[in-house]
Design a protein around this motif. Structure first.
Motif, PDB file in Angstrom:
ATOM      1  N   GLU A  99      15.979  -8.141 -77.064  1.00 42.66           N
ATOM      2  CA  GLU A  99      16.731  -9.039 -77.942  1.00 42.66           C
ATOM      3  C   GLU A  99      18.209  -8.965 -77.617  1.00 42.66           C
ATOM      4  O   GLU A  99      18.738  -7.894 -77.337  1.00 42.66           O
ATOM      5  N   GLN A 100      18.870 -10.131 -77.654  1.00 39.70           N
ATOM      6  CA  GLN A 100      20.325 -10.171 -77.506  1.00 39.70           C
ATOM      7  C   GLN A 100      20.873 -11.219 -78.458  1.00 39.70           C
ATOM      8  O   GLN A 100      20.220 -12.246 -78.698  1.00 39.70           O
ATOM      9  N   HIS A 101      22.065 -10.927 -78.999  1.00 37.94           N
ATOM     10  CA  HIS A 101      22.712 -11.845 -79.936  1.00 37.94           C
ATOM     11  C   HIS A 101      24.089 -12.225 -79.437  1.00 37.94           C
ATOM     12  O   HIS A 101      25.028 -12.360 -80.218  1.00 37.94           O
ATOM     13  N   MET A 102      24.205 -12.374 -78.114  1.00 40.44           N
ATOM     14  CA  MET A 102      25.483 -12.736 -77.518  1.00 40.44           C
ATOM     15  C   MET A 102      25.551 -14.229 -77.206  1.00 40.44           C
ATOM     16  O   MET A 102      26.510 -14.678 -76.597  1.00 40.44           O
ATOM     17  N   GLY A 103      24.486 -14.965 -77.560  1.00 39.35           N
ATOM     18  CA  GLY A 103      24.458 -16.389 -77.236  1.00 39.35           C
ATOM     19  C   GLY A 103      24.187 -16.671 -75.778  1.00 39.35           C
ATOM     20  O   GLY A 103      24.438 -17.770 -75.290  1.00 39.35           O
ATOM     21  N   HIS A 104      23.682 -15.651 -75.067  1.00 41.22           N
ATOM     22  CA  HIS A 104      23.372 -15.831 -73.645  1.00 41.22           C
ATOM     23  C   HIS A 104      22.163 -16.736 -73.462  1.00 41.22           C
ATOM     24  O   HIS A 104      21.215 -16.699 -74.253  1.00 41.22           O
ATOM     25  N   ARG A 105      22.187 -17.539 -72.402  1.00 36.34           N
ATOM     26  CA  ARG A 105      21.105 -18.503 -72.194  1.00 36.34           C
ATOM     27  C   ARG A 105      20.180 -18.105 -71.049  1.00 36.34           C
ATOM     28  O   ARG A 105      19.225 -18.830 -70.762  1.00 36.34           O
ATOM     29  N   ALA A 106      20.467 -17.015 -70.364  1.00 39.97           N
ATOM     30  CA  ALA A 106      19.593 -16.530 -69.299  1.00 39.97           C
ATOM     31  C   ALA A 106      19.178 -15.100 -69.625  1.00 39.97           C
ATOM     32  O   ALA A 106      20.000 -14.282 -70.050  1.00 39.97           O
ATOM     33  N   MET A 107      17.888 -14.803 -69.436  1.00 36.85           N
ATOM     34  CA  MET A 107      17.376 -13.459 -69.692  1.00 36.85           C
ATOM     35  C   MET A 107      16.453 -13.054 -68.546  1.00 36.85           C
ATOM     36  O   MET A 107      15.815 -13.912 -67.914  1.00 36.85           O
ATOM     37  N   TYR A 108      16.403 -11.749 -68.307  1.00 40.11           N
ATOM     38  CA  TYR A 108      15.772 -11.228 -67.096  1.00 40.11           C
ATOM     39  C   TYR A 108      14.902 -10.008 -67.420  1.00 40.11           C
ATOM     40  O   TYR A 108      15.247  -9.219 -68.307  1.00 40.11           O
ATOM     41  N   TRP A 109      13.826  -9.852 -66.661  1.00 35.28           N
ATOM     42  CA  TRP A 109      13.074  -8.594 -66.638  1.00 35.28           C
ATOM     43  C   TRP A 109      13.174  -7.991 -65.241  1.00 35.28           C
ATOM     44  O   TRP A 109      12.980  -8.681 -64.232  1.00 35.28           O
ATOM     45  N   TYR A 110      13.490  -6.686 -65.218  1.00 36.82           N
ATOM     46  CA  TYR A 110      13.516  -5.905 -63.984  1.00 36.82           C
ATOM     47  C   TYR A 110      12.570  -4.716 -64.141  1.00 36.82           C
ATOM     48  O   TYR A 110      12.377  -4.197 -65.234  1.00 36.82           O
ATOM     49  N   LYS A 111      12.067  -4.259 -63.005  1.00 40.72           N
ATOM     50  CA  LYS A 111      11.271  -3.033 -62.951  1.00 40.72           C
ATOM     51  C   LYS A 111      12.012  -2.032 -62.074  1.00 40.72           C
ATOM     52  O   LYS A 111      12.503  -2.379 -60.989  1.00 40.72           O
ATOM     53  N   GLN A 112      12.100  -0.784 -62.558  1.00 41.57           N
ATOM     54  CA  GLN A 112      12.788   0.240 -61.781  1.00 41.57           C
ATOM     55  C   GLN A 112      11.895   1.471 -61.648  1.00 41.57           C
ATOM     56  O   GLN A 112      11.607   2.145 -62.646  1.00 41.57           O
ATOM     57  N   LYS A 113      11.507   1.790 -60.427  1.00 47.00           N
ATOM     58  CA  LYS A 113      10.774   3.010 -60.158  1.00 47.00           C
ATOM     59  C   LYS A 113      11.793   4.140 -59.969  1.00 47.00           C
ATOM     60  O   LYS A 113      12.972   3.913 -59.680  1.00 47.00           O
ATOM     61  N   ALA A 114      11.278   5.371 -60.110  1.00 41.40           N
ATOM     62  CA  ALA A 114      12.163   6.539 -60.025  1.00 41.40           C
ATOM     63  C   ALA A 114      12.904   6.578 -58.689  1.00 41.40           C
ATOM     64  O   ALA A 114      12.304   6.351 -57.632  1.00 41.40           O
ATOM     65  N   LYS A 115      14.183   6.844 -58.765  1.00 38.65           N
ATOM     66  CA  LYS A 115      15.066   6.992 -57.606  1.00 38.65           C
ATOM     67  C   LYS A 115      15.172   5.725 -56.765  1.00 38.65           C
ATOM     68  O   LYS A 115      15.469   5.779 -55.563  1.00 38.65           O
ATOM     69  N   LYS A 116      14.906   4.576 -57.380  1.00 40.70           N
ATOM     70  CA  LYS A 116      14.998   3.293 -56.683  1.00 40.70           C
ATOM     71  C   LYS A 116      15.894   2.343 -57.471  1.00 40.70           C
ATOM     72  O   LYS A 116      16.105   2.545 -58.668  1.00 40.70           O
ATOM     73  N   PRO A 117      16.400   1.293 -56.820  1.00 40.58           N
ATOM     74  CA  PRO A 117      17.174   0.297 -57.586  1.00 40.58           C
ATOM     75  C   PRO A 117      16.250  -0.602 -58.391  1.00 40.58           C
ATOM     76  O   PRO A 117      15.052  -0.700 -58.087  1.00 40.58           O
ATOM     77  N   PRO A 118      16.786  -1.275 -59.395  1.00 42.25           N
ATOM     78  CA  PRO A 118      15.972  -2.247 -60.150  1.00 42.25           C
ATOM     79  C   PRO A 118      15.531  -3.399 -59.252  1.00 42.25           C
ATOM     80  O   PRO A 118      16.272  -3.829 -58.362  1.00 42.25           O
ATOM     81  N   GLU A 119      14.332  -3.895 -59.518  1.00 41.10           N
ATOM     82  CA  GLU A 119      13.801  -5.055 -58.798  1.00 41.10           C
ATOM     83  C   GLU A 119      13.503  -6.166 -59.797  1.00 41.10           C
ATOM     84  O   GLU A 119      12.841  -5.933 -60.807  1.00 41.10           O
ATOM     85  N   LEU A 120      13.979  -7.361 -59.479  1.00 38.72           N
ATOM     86  CA  LEU A 120      13.797  -8.490 -60.378  1.00 38.72           C
ATOM     87  C   LEU A 120      12.320  -8.872 -60.470  1.00 38.72           C
ATOM     88  O   LEU A 120      11.612  -8.917 -59.462  1.00 38.72           O
ATOM     89  N   MET A 121      11.896  -9.162 -61.731  1.00 36.48           N
ATOM     90  CA  MET A 121      10.533  -9.645 -61.950  1.00 36.48           C
ATOM     91  C   MET A 121      10.564 -11.130 -62.352  1.00 36.48           C
ATOM     92  O   MET A 121       9.937 -11.969 -61.723  1.00 36.48           O
ATOM     93  N   PHE A 122      11.281 -11.420 -63.442  1.00 36.28           N
ATOM     94  CA  PHE A 122      11.300 -12.773 -64.006  1.00 36.28           C
ATOM     95  C   PHE A 122      12.719 -13.132 -64.461  1.00 36.28           C
ATOM     96  O   PHE A 122      13.482 -12.267 -64.866  1.00 36.28           O
ATOM     97  N   VAL A 123      12.992 -14.454 -64.418  1.00 39.14           N
ATOM     98  CA  VAL A 123      14.228 -14.991 -64.982  1.00 39.14           C
ATOM     99  C   VAL A 123      13.875 -16.167 -65.877  1.00 39.14           C
ATOM    100  O   VAL A 123      13.125 -17.060 -65.460  1.00 39.14           O
TER     101      VAL A 123
END
Lengths: 114, 113
Positions: free
Chosen positions: A24-48
């Motif tokens: 949840e966000q209440h900043m009025g943002h119009r784009a939201m994202y899901w990322y997956k992050q495995k241990a010791k790795k950078p986040p990887e985009l899933m959905f926008v």
């Protein structure tokens, strides 16, 4: 206020369970994202989502199902997950989805699939 | 996809300056970002730079961008123990109606007394 909230903080589920992650966000943002992050790795985009419509699906398996009920909420429905899906799931939002605004991240949900 | 490279580890003494480097590949990136991640936490936006700039300063943080070499750096002045974390650079790319971030491999900063 640049806060993105995520629930739950931790989740343990079996491979036959169905669960949902919430963001949840209440900043009025119009784009939201899901990322997956495995241990010791950078986040990887899933959905926008942009303006509540799915804009990007990075070839994510169908056992992950995103939903954007309104501009403030983003869900990730989980079903029949595998142990290798255990990871930190991060939600983010930005004012628009055009790459000109920074993405703000939530604290994440740490998921363990048994 | 684009590869964004960072060195894995940096150790500095408290009070010294830290410099974290990043090499990106997508010359069309319009914005480049630095995020900080503490253990067990999400990502905190530190700063960002537009691709037509070569430097940005924000309190203890200085970002340098060499667009010709596709090299980005983050300098932290007067490094403190609270700065110990993993630092990710990220480049943005725009596809249709949405943008995506591609993160670097992350640099673990260790601050010693």
């Amino acid at each position: 206020d640049t806060e993105v909230t995520q629930t739950p903080k931790h989740l343990v589920m079996g491979m036959t369970n169905k669960k949902s992650l919430k963001c949840e966000q209440h900043m009025g943002h119009r784009a939201m994202y899901w990322y997956k992050q495995k241990a010791k790795k950078p986040p990887e985009l899933m959905f926008v989502y942009s303006y509540e419509k799915l804009s990007i699906n990075e070839s994510v398996p169908s056992r992950f199902s995103p939903e954007c009920p309104n501009s403030s909420l983003l869900n990730l429905h989980l079903h029949a997950l595998q142990p290798e899906d255990s990871a930190l799931y991060l939600c983010a939002s930005s004012q628009e989805g055009d790459g000109r605004q920074a993405q703000y991240f939530g604290p994440g949900t740490r998921l363990l699939v048994l | 996809g684009e590869d964004v490279e960072q060195s894995l580890f940096l150790s500095v003494r408290e009070g010294d300056s830290s410099v974290i480097n990043c090499t990106y590949t997508d010359s069309s990136s319009t914005y480049l970002y630095w995020y900080k991640q503490e253990p067990g936490a999400g990502l905190q936006l530190l700063t960002y730079i537009f691709s037509n700039m070569d430097m940005k300063q924000d309190q203890r943080l200085t970002v340098l961008l060499n667009k010709k070499d596709k090299h980005l750096s983050l300098r932290i002045a007067d490094t403190q123990t609270g700065d110990s974390a993993i630092y990710f650079c990220a480049e943005s790319s725009h596809t249709g109606t949405a943008s995506k971030l591609t993160f670097g491999t992350g640099t673990r900063l260790q601050v010693t007394l």
